[in-house]
Design a protein around this motif. Structure first.
Motif, PDB file in Angstrom:
ATOM      1  N   ALA A   1       0.748  -1.226   0.043  1.00  0.00           N
ATOM      2  CA  ALA A   1      -0.030  -0.081   0.034  1.00  0.00           C
ATOM      3  C   ALA A   1       0.653   1.125   0.077  1.00  0.00           C
ATOM      4  O   ALA A   1       1.724   1.418   0.818  1.00  0.00           O
ATOM      5  CB  ALA A   1      -1.044  -0.029   1.105  1.00  0.00           C
ATOM      6  N   VAL A   2       0.475   2.185  -0.930  1.00  0.00           N
ATOM      7  CA  VAL A   2       1.199   3.487  -0.811  1.00  0.00           C
ATOM      8  C   VAL A   2       0.413   4.426  -0.358  1.00  0.00           C
ATOM      9  O   VAL A   2      -0.692   5.137  -0.975  1.00  0.00           O
ATOM     10  CB  VAL A   2       1.567   3.863  -2.422  1.00  0.00           C
ATOM     11  N   ARG A   3       0.707   4.870   0.811  1.00  0.00           N
ATOM     12  CA  ARG A   3      -0.348   5.796   1.649  1.00  0.00           C
ATOM     13  C   ARG A   3       0.521   6.607   2.631  1.00  0.00           C
ATOM     14  O   ARG A   3       1.604   6.229   3.089  1.00  0.00           O
ATOM     15  CB  ARG A   3      -1.382   4.795   2.261  1.00  0.00           C
ATOM     16  N   GLY A   4      -0.098   7.375   3.389  1.00  0.00           N
ATOM     17  CA  GLY A   4       0.689   8.125   4.516  1.00  0.00           C
ATOM     18  C   GLY A   4       1.295   9.451   3.909  1.00  0.00           C
ATOM     19  O   GLY A   4       0.784  10.186   3.016  1.00  0.00           O
ATOM     20  N   ARG A   5       2.285   9.875   4.601  1.00  0.00           N
ATOM     21  CA  ARG A   5       3.149  11.171   4.197  1.00  0.00           C
ATOM     22  C   ARG A   5       4.606  10.702   3.957  1.00  0.00           C
ATOM     23  O   ARG A   5       5.144  10.059   4.432  1.00  0.00           O
ATOM     24  CB  ARG A   5       3.024  11.843   5.325  1.00  0.00           C
ATOM     25  N   LEU A   6       5.011  11.236   2.713  1.00  0.00           N
ATOM     26  CA  LEU A   6       6.261  11.063   2.482  1.00  0.00           C
ATOM     27  C   LEU A   6       7.113  12.513   2.316  1.00  0.00           C
ATOM     28  O   LEU A   6       6.561  13.563   1.760  1.00  0.00           O
ATOM     29  CB  LEU A   6       6.187  10.256   0.958  1.00  0.00           C
ATOM     30  N   LYS A   7       8.270  12.588   2.934  1.00  0.00           N
ATOM     31  CA  LYS A   7       8.983  13.870   2.954  1.00  0.00           C
ATOM     32  C   LYS A   7      10.501  13.632   1.992  1.00  0.00           C
ATOM     33  O   LYS A   7      10.865  12.438   2.267  1.00  0.00           O
ATOM     34  CB  LYS A   7       9.216  14.120   4.290  1.00  0.00           C
ATOM     35  N   VAL A   8      10.221  14.242   1.161  1.00  0.00           N
ATOM     36  CA  VAL A   8      11.334  14.175   0.003  1.00  0.00           C
ATOM     37  C   VAL A   8      12.231  15.315   0.062  1.00  0.00           C
ATOM     38  O   VAL A   8      11.963  16.303   0.022  1.00  0.00           O
ATOM     39  CB  VAL A   8      10.806  13.985  -1.283  1.00  0.00           C
TER      40      VAL A   8
ATOM     41  N   TYR B   1      -1.684   7.567  -6.741  1.00  0.00           N
ATOM     42  CA  TYR B   1      -1.605   7.241  -5.186  1.00  0.00           C
ATOM     43  C   TYR B   1      -2.560   8.422  -4.501  1.00  0.00           C
ATOM     44  O   TYR B   1      -1.831   9.098  -3.758  1.00  0.00           O
ATOM     45  CB  TYR B   1      -0.205   7.193  -4.764  1.00  0.00           C
ATOM     46  N   PRO B   2      -3.760   8.408  -4.379  1.00  0.00           N
ATOM     47  CA  PRO B   2      -4.399   9.347  -3.626  1.00  0.00           C
ATOM     48  C   PRO B   2      -4.255   9.316  -2.242  1.00  0.00           C
ATOM     49  O   PRO B   2      -4.869  10.351  -1.644  1.00  0.00           O
ATOM     50  CB  PRO B   2      -5.851   8.963  -4.289  1.00  0.00           C
ATOM     51  N   ASP B   3      -4.039   8.078  -1.581  1.00  0.00           N
ATOM     52  CA  ASP B   3      -3.902   8.242  -0.106  1.00  0.00           C
ATOM     53  C   ASP B   3      -2.457   8.666   0.276  1.00  0.00           C
ATOM     54  O   ASP B   3      -2.124   8.384   1.549  1.00  0.00           O
ATOM     55  CB  ASP B   3      -4.123   6.759   0.377  1.00  0.00           C
ATOM     56  N   LEU B   4      -1.467   9.305  -0.659  1.00  0.00           N
ATOM     57  CA  LEU B   4      -0.353   9.536  -0.150  1.00  0.00           C
ATOM     58  C   LEU B   4      -0.080  11.113  -0.234  1.00  0.00           C
ATOM     59  O   LEU B   4      -0.398  11.662  -1.370  1.00  0.00           O
ATOM     60  CB  LEU B   4       0.862   8.848  -1.250  1.00  0.00           C
ATOM     61  N   SER B   5       0.415  11.816   0.829  1.00  0.00           N
ATOM     62  CA  SER B   5       0.932  13.231   0.585  1.00  0.00           C
ATOM     63  C   SER B   5       2.238  13.338   0.831  1.00  0.00           C
ATOM     64  O   SER B   5       2.931  12.474   1.157  1.00  0.00           O
ATOM     65  CB  SER B   5       0.090  14.021   1.979  1.00  0.00           C
ATOM     66  N   ILE B   6       2.711  14.397  -0.043  1.00  0.00           N
ATOM     67  CA  ILE B   6       4.266  14.784  -0.101  1.00  0.00           C
ATOM     68  C   ILE B   6       4.485  15.859   0.248  1.00  0.00           C
ATOM     69  O   ILE B   6       3.941  16.780  -0.295  1.00  0.00           O
ATOM     70  CB  ILE B   6       4.710  14.309  -1.571  1.00  0.00           C
ATOM     71  N   GLU B   7       5.502  16.095   0.969  1.00  0.00           N
ATOM     72  CA  GLU B   7       6.220  17.290   1.372  1.00  0.00           C
ATOM     73  C   GLU B   7       7.753  17.493   0.754  1.00  0.00           C
ATOM     74  O   GLU B   7       8.408  16.441   1.046  1.00  0.00           O
ATOM     75  CB  GLU B   7       6.340  17.389   2.795  1.00  0.00           C
ATOM     76  N   PHE B   8       7.890  18.468  -0.248  1.00  0.00           N
ATOM     77  CA  PHE B   8       9.312  18.536  -0.627  1.00  0.00           C
ATOM     78  C   PHE B   8      10.273  19.491   0.071  1.00  0.00           C
ATOM     79  O   PHE B   8       9.554  20.502   0.479  1.00  0.00           O
ATOM     80  CB  PHE B   8       9.219  18.805  -2.258  1.00  0.00           C
ATOM     81  N   VAL B   9      11.411  19.245   0.102  1.00  0.00           N
ATOM     82  CA  VAL B   9      12.584  20.281   0.752  1.00  0.00           C
ATOM     83  C   VAL B   9      13.634  20.378  -0.198  1.00  0.00           C
ATOM     84  O   VAL B   9      13.985  19.314  -0.854  1.00  0.00           O
ATOM     85  CB  VAL B   9      12.965  19.442   1.992  1.00  0.00           C
ATOM     86  N   THR B  10      13.695  21.424  -0.784  1.00  0.00           N
ATOM     87  CA  THR B  10      15.014  21.750  -1.463  1.00  0.00           C
ATOM     88  C   THR B  10      15.803  22.691  -0.910  1.00  0.00           C
ATOM     89  O   THR B  10      15.447  23.746  -0.694  1.00  0.00           O
ATOM     90  CB  THR B  10      14.148  22.439  -2.853  1.00  0.00           C
ATOM     91  N   ARG B  11      16.860  22.396  -1.147  1.00  0.00           N
ATOM     92  CA  ARG B  11      18.110  23.017  -0.495  1.00  0.00           C
ATOM     93  C   ARG B  11      19.408  22.483  -1.101  1.00  0.00           C
ATOM     94  O   ARG B  11      19.355  21.671  -1.813  1.00  0.00           O
ATOM     95  CB  ARG B  11      18.175  22.902   0.939  1.00  0.00           C
ATOM     96  N   GLU B  12      20.549  23.168  -0.846  1.00  0.00           N
ATOM     97  CA  GLU B  12      21.833  23.025  -1.447  1.00  0.00           C
ATOM     98  C   GLU B  12      22.515  21.679  -1.133  1.00  0.00           C
ATOM     99  O   GLU B  12      22.948  20.864  -1.762  1.00  0.00           O
ATOM    100  CB  GLU B  12      23.067  24.011  -1.219  1.00  0.00           C
ATOM    101  N   HIS B  13      22.312  21.422   0.205  1.00  0.00           N
ATOM    102  CA  HIS B  13      22.935  20.271   0.855  1.00  0.00           C
ATOM    103  C   HIS B  13      21.988  19.229   1.239  1.00  0.00           C
ATOM    104  O   HIS B  13      20.777  19.643   1.554  1.00  0.00           O
ATOM    105  CB  HIS B  13      23.849  20.330   2.196  1.00  0.00           C
ATOM    106  N   VAL B  14      22.208  17.956   1.307  1.00  0.00           N
ATOM    107  CA  VAL B  14      21.379  16.959   1.877  1.00  0.00           C
ATOM    108  C   VAL B  14      21.741  16.891   3.285  1.00  0.00           C
ATOM    109  O   VAL B  14      22.838  16.866   3.693  1.00  0.00           O
ATOM    110  CB  VAL B  14      21.732  15.584   1.270  1.00  0.00           C
ATOM    111  N   GLY B  15      20.834  17.093   4.056  1.00  0.00           N
ATOM    112  CA  GLY B  15      21.038  17.069   5.585  1.00  0.00           C
ATOM    113  C   GLY B  15      20.905  15.550   6.120  1.00  0.00           C
ATOM    114  O   GLY B  15      21.129  14.626   5.749  1.00  0.00           O
ATOM    115  N   ASP B  16      20.529  15.520   7.463  1.00  0.00           N
ATOM    116  CA  ASP B  16      20.390  14.494   8.067  1.00  0.00           C
ATOM    117  C   ASP B  16      19.067  13.672   7.833  1.00  0.00           C
ATOM    118  O   ASP B  16      18.122  14.378   8.764  1.00  0.00           O
ATOM    119  CB  ASP B  16      20.803  14.739   9.682  1.00  0.00           C
ATOM    120  N   LEU B  17      18.929  12.852   7.297  1.00  0.00           N
ATOM    121  CA  LEU B  17      17.634  12.477   6.928  1.00  0.00           C
ATOM    122  C   LEU B  17      16.704  12.046   7.968  1.00  0.00           C
ATOM    123  O   LEU B  17      15.597  12.085   8.251  1.00  0.00           O
ATOM    124  CB  LEU B  17      17.579  11.295   5.672  1.00  0.00           C
TER     125      LEU B  17
END
Length: 313
Positions: free
Chosen positions: A93-100, A122-138
């Motif tokens: 199942a693809v659902r919930g919240r995804l932070k990318v 995937y209507p049951d999934l919400s995505i939050e995007f983070v855009t920046r120069e460096h990849v941080g501590d995931l």
């Protein structure tokens, strides 16, 4: 320390605070009041004997002890979540919240305008995007996945190469009218070349050209240096200088004549696109689905590219 169910409950609340970035958002995620979140964190800190969070009126951040603790417990929370999904019969199942954490080029110039298809899929999934120069501590920042160009630099993360993008050297007709068109990559020494800063080294990227077995590097200079690829592309379109760009983001500009591919015989240089995620035995279905979608979009932009197998295939 004997097992205490209240510790597990407190850890769940702590994870919600990290992922949400505030007590208010955490309260929404776990379905309790703001004061309930505060009490749960307070009890957990008392039980552990350390302060886990630094709180101000504007932000909530992990302390050094809190970060170490969270990095240790987060994989176990993920395992519990995975087990619950499997037992519920919804392992796929693809659902919930995804932070990318998303590459600042890939999101606006490649994915933007195409994400609606993923949302419909995937209507049951919400995505939050983070855009920046460096990849941080995931893990500490509650990020499920990072999609970035360039070679892996994160030993603690699982890295999967999705595809390799072509590097093109482009200029606008306006620039070429004013300064002439270089006939060979080595001619760029006398041109205004827009520079792009490597956020990890603090130095500008070298300009490399590959044609078959022949590789040359050209030392270029120019009046402007960027960390934002979209801003650099806008200046190139305006005629300020010549730029090296990832070919996926300039297809329409090339087709319309707004940009000219200066060296179509020198497309041998490739720039890899990687997906990174915290080490886990079974990446969540939502992570696998988004990685597959990114590879699908990238492959569609360059029909000749070969994409890697999907996660779990």
């Amino acid at each position: 320390m004997p097992f205490d169910g209240r510790v597990l409950s407190g850890v769940s609340v702590l994870a919600a605070v990290v992922e949400g970035g505030s007590f208010v958002k955490a309260a929404e995620l776990v379905g309790i009041t703001d004061s309930g979140v505060s009490r749960a964190i307070g009890r957990l800190e008392t039980r552990l004997g350390v302060r886990l969070l630094d709180r101000t009126t504007r932000s909530v951040t992990l302390t050094d002890e809190g970060r170490r603790f969270y990095e240790e417990v987060k994989p176990h929370l993920n395992a519990i979540e995975d087990a619950a999904v499997v037992v519920s019969g919804a392992a796929s199942a693809v659902r919930g919240r995804l932070k990318v954490d998303i590459d600042p080029f890939f999101l606006p110039l490649v994915l933007a305008g195409r994400l609606g298809a993923f949302c419909e899929r995937y209507p049951d999934l919400s995505i939050e995007f983070v855009t920046r120069e460096h990849v941080g501590d995931l893990v500490a920042e509650g990020i499920d996945l990072a999609v970035r160009f360039g070679q892996p630099r994160f030993a603690s993360l699982v890295a999967r190469k999705l595809i390799e993008a072509p590097i093109l050297t482009v200029a606008s007709p306006r620039y070429l009218e004013r300064h002439g068109r270089p006939g060979h990559p080595s001619d760029l020494i006398g041109h205004r070349c827009l520079q792009f800063l490597d956020p990890y080294t603090g130095r500008t990227f070298e300009w490399e050209f590959i044609r078959g077995d022949e590789t040359i590097e050209v030392s270029t200079t120019g009046p402007l240096t960027f960390t934002d690829p979209k801003a650099m592309l806008e200046e190139c379109l305006a005629g300020t200088g010549i730029a090296q760009v990832i070919g996926w983001g300039v297809g329409q500009a090339l087709a319309s004549g707004s940009l000219i591919d200066l060296f179509p015989d020198w497309h041998g240089e490739r720039f890899p696109l990687f997906a990174f995620h915290p080490s886990r035995k079974h990446p969540p279905a939502k992570v696998r689905a988004f990685i597959d979608f990114c590879a699908e979009i990238a492959s569609g932009l360059e029909p000749s590219a070969s994409r890697v197998p999907a996660l779990g295939s």
